[in-house]
Scaffold this motif. Structure first.
Motif, PDB file in Angstrom:
ATOM      1  N   SER A   1       0.862  -1.181   0.000  1.00  0.00           N
ATOM      2  CA  SER A   1       0.000   0.000   0.000  1.00  0.00           C
ATOM      3  C   SER A   1       0.894   1.225   0.000  1.00  0.00           C
ATOM      4  CB  SER A   1      -0.888   0.031   1.248  1.00  0.00           C
ATOM      5  OG  SER A   1      -1.694  -1.120   1.301  1.00  0.00           O
ATOM      6  N   VAL A   2       0.553   2.185  -0.843  1.00  0.00           N
ATOM      7  CA  VAL A   2       1.320   3.432  -0.898  1.00  0.00           C
ATOM      8  C   VAL A   2       0.381   4.572  -0.536  1.00  0.00           C
ATOM      9  CG1 VAL A   2       2.688   4.984  -2.324  1.00  0.00           C
ATOM     10  CG2 VAL A   2       2.820   2.496  -2.692  1.00  0.00           C
ATOM     11  N   LYS A   3       0.778   5.345   0.465  1.00  0.00           N
ATOM     12  CA  LYS A   3       0.017   6.516   0.889  1.00  0.00           C
ATOM     13  C   LYS A   3       0.982   7.660   1.103  1.00  0.00           C
ATOM     14  CE  LYS A   3      -3.415   8.137   4.116  1.00  0.00           C
ATOM     15  NZ  LYS A   3      -4.288   7.828   5.236  1.00  0.00           N
ATOM     16  N   ASP A   4       0.702   8.762   0.454  1.00  0.00           N
ATOM     17  CA  ASP A   4       1.577   9.937   0.533  1.00  0.00           C
ATOM     18  C   ASP A   4       3.015   9.587   0.190  1.00  0.00           C
ATOM     19  OD1 ASP A   4      -0.587  11.565   1.333  1.00  0.00           O
ATOM     20  OD2 ASP A   4      -0.301  10.985   3.431  1.00  0.00           O
ATOM     21  N   GLY A   5       3.179   8.690  -0.778  1.00  0.00           N
ATOM     22  CA  GLY A   5       4.508   8.317  -1.248  1.00  0.00           C
ATOM     23  C   GLY A   5       5.240   7.302  -0.387  1.00  0.00           C
ATOM     24  N   LYS A   6       4.634   6.866   0.713  1.00  0.00           N
ATOM     25  CA  LYS A   6       5.274   5.904   1.602  1.00  0.00           C
ATOM     26  C   LYS A   6       4.648   4.523   1.400  1.00  0.00           C
ATOM     27  CE  LYS A   6       6.450   4.890   6.330  1.00  0.00           C
ATOM     28  NZ  LYS A   6       5.766   4.461   7.511  1.00  0.00           N
ATOM     29  N   ALA A   7       5.507   3.532   1.132  1.00  0.00           N
ATOM     30  CA  ALA A   7       5.037   2.171   0.891  1.00  0.00           C
ATOM     31  C   ALA A   7       5.018   1.365   2.186  1.00  0.00           C
ATOM     32  CB  ALA A   7       5.938   1.484  -0.121  1.00  0.00           C
ATOM     33  N   THR A   8       3.938   0.610   2.368  1.00  0.00           N
ATOM     34  CA  THR A   8       3.812  -0.322   3.483  1.00  0.00           C
ATOM     35  C   THR A   8       3.596  -1.708   2.895  1.00  0.00           C
ATOM     36  OG1 THR A   8       2.794   1.381   4.857  1.00  0.00           O
ATOM     37  CG2 THR A   8       2.501  -0.907   5.555  1.00  0.00           C
ATOM     38  N   VAL A   9       4.406  -2.669   3.335  1.00  0.00           N
ATOM     39  CA  VAL A   9       4.318  -4.041   2.842  1.00  0.00           C
ATOM     40  C   VAL A   9       3.763  -4.920   3.960  1.00  0.00           C
ATOM     41  CG1 VAL A   9       5.616  -6.014   1.950  1.00  0.00           C
ATOM     42  CG2 VAL A   9       6.290  -3.683   1.304  1.00  0.00           C
ATOM     43  N   VAL A  10       2.742  -5.706   3.633  1.00  0.00           N
ATOM     44  CA  VAL A  10       2.158  -6.654   4.580  1.00  0.00           C
ATOM     45  C   VAL A  10       2.293  -8.041   3.966  1.00  0.00           C
ATOM     46  CG1 VAL A  10       0.066  -7.394   5.778  1.00  0.00           C
ATOM     47  CG2 VAL A  10       0.520  -4.950   5.451  1.00  0.00           C
ATOM     48  N   ASP A  11       2.963  -8.932   4.696  1.00  0.00           N
ATOM     49  CA  ASP A  11       3.145 -10.300   4.226  1.00  0.00           C
ATOM     50  C   ASP A  11       1.904 -11.136   4.498  1.00  0.00           C
ATOM     51  OD1 ASP A  11       5.761  -9.771   3.428  1.00  0.00           O
ATOM     52  OD2 ASP A  11       6.572 -10.265   5.394  1.00  0.00           O
ATOM     53  N   GLY A  12       1.680 -12.132   3.627  1.00  0.00           N
ATOM     54  CA  GLY A  12       0.586 -13.083   3.812  1.00  0.00           C
ATOM     55  C   GLY A  12       0.931 -14.032   4.942  1.00  0.00           C
ATOM     56  N   PRO A  13       0.005 -14.802   5.449  1.00  0.00           N
ATOM     57  CA  PRO A  13      -1.365 -14.913   4.938  1.00  0.00           C
ATOM     58  C   PRO A  13      -2.205 -13.699   5.318  1.00  0.00           C
ATOM     59  CG  PRO A  13      -1.116 -16.304   6.880  1.00  0.00           C
ATOM     60  CD  PRO A  13       0.241 -15.716   6.569  1.00  0.00           C
ATOM     61  N   PHE A  14      -3.227 -13.462   4.516  1.00  0.00           N
ATOM     62  CA  PHE A  14      -4.083 -12.298   4.693  1.00  0.00           C
ATOM     63  C   PHE A  14      -5.319 -12.688   5.484  1.00  0.00           C
ATOM     64  CE2 PHE A  14      -2.188 -11.454   0.331  1.00  0.00           C
ATOM     65  CZ  PHE A  14      -1.078 -10.815   0.860  1.00  0.00           C
TER      66      PHE A  14
END
Length: 119
Positions: free
Chosen positions: A57-70
């Motif tokens: 997810s990118v918000k205001d140019g900052k990326a956040t990575v969330v690993d699975g499982p979801f």
């Protein structure tokens, strides 16, 4: 026109992610038929989100990575095919035939946005 046909599985249903030999035989016949008809450009199955998946997810140019499982996602894309067909009706016909391979599945058919469509 190109269309993407996607199918979804319950990410927590481990049996759904383990196809039987009989299913694989039916799938192979379907792929062969789509190839002979000249409509299948690409197609693959995907692994469950517990096996190496991530969301970005990118918000205001900052990326956040969330690993699975979801855990928050019940159904996830389990596979896709890209078809070259005359129109939406033909894409839906192939999607319906693909769906008939399963006992229970949700199929989504979406037109691919060509670069020229975006100009």
């Amino acid at each position: 026109m190109r269309y993407m046909v996607m199918h979804k599985f319950d990410d927590r249903d481990t049996a759904a992610w383990k196809p039987t030999p009989e299913f694989m035989e039916r799938m192979g016949a379907f792929i062969e038929e789509a190839n002979k008809a000249g409509v299948l450009l690409a197609g693959e199955g995907l692994r469950p989100s517990s096996e190496g998946a991530a969301t970005i997810s990118v918000k205001d140019g900052k990326a956040t990575v969330v690993d699975g499982p979801f855990a928050e996602a019940k159904e996830v894309i389990a596979g896709f095919a890209i078809l070259q067909v005359r129109d939406r009706a033909e894409a839906v016909e192939w999607g319906t035939r693909f769906g008939a391979l399963f006992d229970h599945v949700e199929i989504e058919v979406r037109r691919v946005a060509e670069f020229s469509d975006l100009a």
